[in-house]
Enzyme design. Structure first.
Site, PDB file in Angstrom:
ATOM      1  N   LYS A 287       0.603  -1.403   0.226  1.00 40.86           N
ATOM      2  CA  LYS A 287       0.233  -0.113   0.032  1.00 40.86           C
ATOM      3  C   LYS A 287       1.258   1.083  -0.026  1.00 40.86           C
ATOM      4  CE  LYS A 287      -2.000   1.561   3.829  1.00 40.86           C
ATOM      5  NZ  LYS A 287      -2.253   2.505   4.678  1.00 40.86           N
TER       6      LYS A 287
ATOM      7  N   ARG B  20      -8.252  11.976  12.477  1.00 43.66           N
ATOM      8  CA  ARG B  20      -7.058  12.165  11.978  1.00 43.66           C
ATOM      9  C   ARG B  20      -6.188  13.174  11.746  1.00 43.66           C
ATOM     10  NH1 ARG B  20      -6.070   6.800   8.009  1.00 43.66           N
ATOM     11  NH2 ARG B  20      -3.444   6.955   9.347  1.00 43.66           N
TER      12      ARG B  20
ATOM     13  N   ARG C  11       2.784   6.172  -3.102  1.00 51.36           N
ATOM     14  CA  ARG C  11       3.646   6.401  -3.529  1.00 51.36           C
ATOM     15  C   ARG C  11       4.695   7.142  -4.372  1.00 51.36           C
ATOM     16  NH1 ARG C  11       4.221   5.487   1.296  1.00 51.36           N
ATOM     17  NH2 ARG C  11       5.851   6.872   2.760  1.00 51.36           N
TER      18      ARG C  11
ATOM     19  N   HIS D 152      -4.593   6.578  14.610  1.00 55.11           N
ATOM     20  CA  HIS D 152      -4.234   5.835  13.370  1.00 55.11           C
ATOM     21  C   HIS D 152      -5.800   5.558  12.774  1.00 55.11           C
ATOM     22  CE1 HIS D 152      -0.082   4.273  12.589  1.00 55.11           C
ATOM     23  NE2 HIS D 152      -0.305   4.918  13.088  1.00 55.11           N
TER      24      HIS D 152
ATOM     25  N   GLU E  68       2.653  -1.234  12.615  1.00 54.92           N
ATOM     26  CA  GLU E  68       1.850  -1.502  11.370  1.00 54.92           C
ATOM     27  C   GLU E  68       1.828  -2.927  12.614  1.00 54.92           C
ATOM     28  OE1 GLU E  68      -0.612   0.032  10.194  1.00 54.92           O
ATOM     29  OE2 GLU E  68       0.200   1.987   9.667  1.00 54.92           O
TER      30      GLU E  68
ATOM     31  N   SER F 269       7.876   5.319  12.470  1.00 52.62           N
ATOM     32  CA  SER F 269       8.029   4.858  11.267  1.00 52.62           C
ATOM     33  C   SER F 269       8.857   5.284  10.142  1.00 52.62           C
ATOM     34  CB  SER F 269       6.386   4.581  10.482  1.00 52.62           C
ATOM     35  OG  SER F 269       5.807   3.773  12.132  1.00 52.62           O
TER      36      SER F 269
ATOM     37  N   SER G 193       3.428  11.238  12.477  1.00 50.59           N
ATOM     38  CA  SER G 193       3.593  10.203  11.684  1.00 50.59           C
ATOM     39  C   SER G 193       4.262  10.746  10.521  1.00 50.59           C
ATOM     40  CB  SER G 193       1.935  10.655  10.813  1.00 50.59           C
ATOM     41  OG  SER G 193       1.725   9.467   9.940  1.00 50.59           O
ATOM     42  N   SER G 194       5.013   9.437  10.187  1.00 53.70           N
ATOM     43  CA  SER G 194       5.773   9.928   8.707  1.00 53.70           C
ATOM     44  C   SER G 194       5.475  10.069   8.089  1.00 53.70           C
ATOM     45  CB  SER G 194       6.979   8.002   9.204  1.00 53.70           C
ATOM     46  OG  SER G 194       5.759   8.006   8.521  1.00 53.70           O
ATOM     47  N   GLN G 195       4.167  10.402   7.556  1.00 51.62           N
ATOM     48  CA  GLN G 195       3.288  10.626   6.399  1.00 51.62           C
ATOM     49  C   GLN G 195       3.387  12.136   6.546  1.00 51.62           C
ATOM     50  OE1 GLN G 195      -0.443   8.258   6.510  1.00 51.62           O
ATOM     51  NE2 GLN G 195       0.040   6.788   6.069  1.00 51.62           N
TER      52      GLN G 195
END
Length: 418
Positions: free
Chosen positions: A23, A120, A28, A333, A306, A192, A163-165
């Site tokens: 995912k 979130r 990406r 999350h 995760e 992460s 979050s690394s996002q």
């Protein structure tokens, strides 16, 4: 909502599973293909709810998609992004990766999503984008990005401890910013971090100057993003769910495993080993064998949060107490996973309490019964793993798994022999 009784293993679970594409890599790849200087073909891209929503979001911004009979897809970037309305569903990748593209459009793009997505965190991503020159209304879903056709870029500082996002979302589009982007993190440790490594590697594969320039700083140079055909590797966290089935059942499960990857492969296999699995690596595959006994262990999942849900389910059936740490951020999350695991495992009989950054788990006699999924695929995976050795675990919605696997129930039942 589709109720589903998790199958209980009648004997050792043995077999192999073909795990869908990652995912993280699929999301990406879609974004980078949308930003590239020509069409790209994606092979093995994950087809699940999150990636369909990603395709829908990018199509709204003008990206073209052509599906081929062999299962590949060609992504064609537009001459210029256009504004629109984006539904993120419950996908963190969409709410954090797509706003920078919307800032490159000329006009207003509204972002909405599932009710659960409204809690979130996304403010650090939006703060960083604003520092780069974009105008945004709102700090949580729903929010609006007012694009001008370009983003200045330059330098930004955010708190990415949630979050690394937040980091990846800004870096993915930064080559298209006028000045590129130097991004700094200020705060607790970024979770992460291998996911940031994946982002940088995929940017470099497309000719972009992208690197970590300090312990918590990254630089992406401005310039074109090369179109690139890409084969998406398997999702190793999803693979771990199936590998985990070997541990409590004295089984042996094999999955394809890339020889070289920036996913948290060593951490994943290390966790399964610490819990009592025997890990065997051969050319392109991994097999995990179990003895029928799960070991209690202290697990640091900072780099692979995760895994928390399936690790907690295994620890609830272990031969002694265990703990999970380094995962405080998963309270934000798809649901508050630490609270959800404490609730559901406690209701099934385990001794569970939250710590500052994880869980402490004391195995006790367990009983079947209702298992809440909280619209969260990882909570559904945990219920399936628990059900291997605890008869009668009934998930309130197996459909939650379609977020990252279109037919998890079929794959799981086929492996377990139900």
């Amino acid at each position: 909502m589709t109720r589903w009784v998790a199958p209980t293993a009648a004997g050792p679970v043995r077999g192999s599973v073909i795990v869908p594409g990652s995912k993280s890599a699929t999301a990406r790849a879609h974004v980078l293909a949308a930003l590239a200087d020509g069409p790209s073909r994606l092979v093995g891209a994950l087809d699940a709810r999150d990636t369909r929503l990603m395709r829908g979001a990018l199509a709204t911004l003008g990206v073209g998609y052509t599906d081929h009979d062999d299962g590949t897809v060609t992504v064609t970037p537009p001459d210029a992004f256009r504004p629109g309305a984006v539904d993120v569903g419950l996908a963190g990748t969409i709410m954090r990766f797509v706003p920078p593209l919307a800032a490159l459009a000329e006009g207003t793009t509204a972002f909405t999503g599932d009710r659960e997505a409204e809690v979130r965190p996304v403010a650090p991503l939006l703060d960083g984008l604003a520092q780069a020159g974009a105008r945004i209304d709102g700090r949580a879903l729903p929010f609006t990005v007012h694009g001008t056709g370009s983003v200045r870029g330059g330098e930004a500082t955010i708190d990415a401890s949630g979050s690394s996002q937040f980091v990846s979302g800004l870096l993915l589009s930064a080559a298209r910013f006028d000045e590129g982007l130097t991004l700094h993190h200020r705060g607790e440790a970024v979770p992460s971090r291998p996911h940031i490594g994946l982002t940088l590697a995929m940017l470099r594969d497309r000719g972009v100057g992208a690197e970590e320039v300090g312990p918590a700083s990254w630089r992406v140079e401005p310039g074109p993003i090369d179109a690139r055909d890409e084969t998406i590797e398997p999702d190793l966290v999803n693979a771990a769910v199936f590998l985990a089935a070997a541990l409590p059942t004295a089984g042996a499960v094999t999955v394809a495993w890339p020889r070289h990857t920036v996913q948290a492969a060593d951490t994943i296999l290390g966790v399964l080993d610490a819990l009592g699995g025997v890990v065997t690596r051969t050319d392109g595959y991994v097999t995990v064998s179990g003895t029928g006994r799960v070991k209690g262990a202290d697990l640091d999942l900072t780099d692979a949060s995760e895994l928390t849900c399936i690790a907690a389910a295994l620890l609830a059936t272990a031969d002694g107490p265990g703990s999970i740490r380094g995962v405080a951020h998963i309270r934000g999350h798809e649901t508050d996973r630490l609270a959800a695991l404490e609730t559901e495992l406690s209701q099934r009989g385990a001794g569970v309490h939250q710590t500052a950054d994880g869980l402490a788990i004391e195995p006790r006699p367990l009983a079947g019964g209702a298992w809440g999924t909280y619209a969260d695929h990882r909570m559904a995976h945990a219920g399936a793993v628990l059900g291997l050795s605890v008869p009668g675990v009934e998930l309130d919605d197996i459909g939650a798994t379609t977020k990252t696997m279109a037919d998890f129930a079929g794959l799981w039942s086929g492996l377990v022999g139900a």
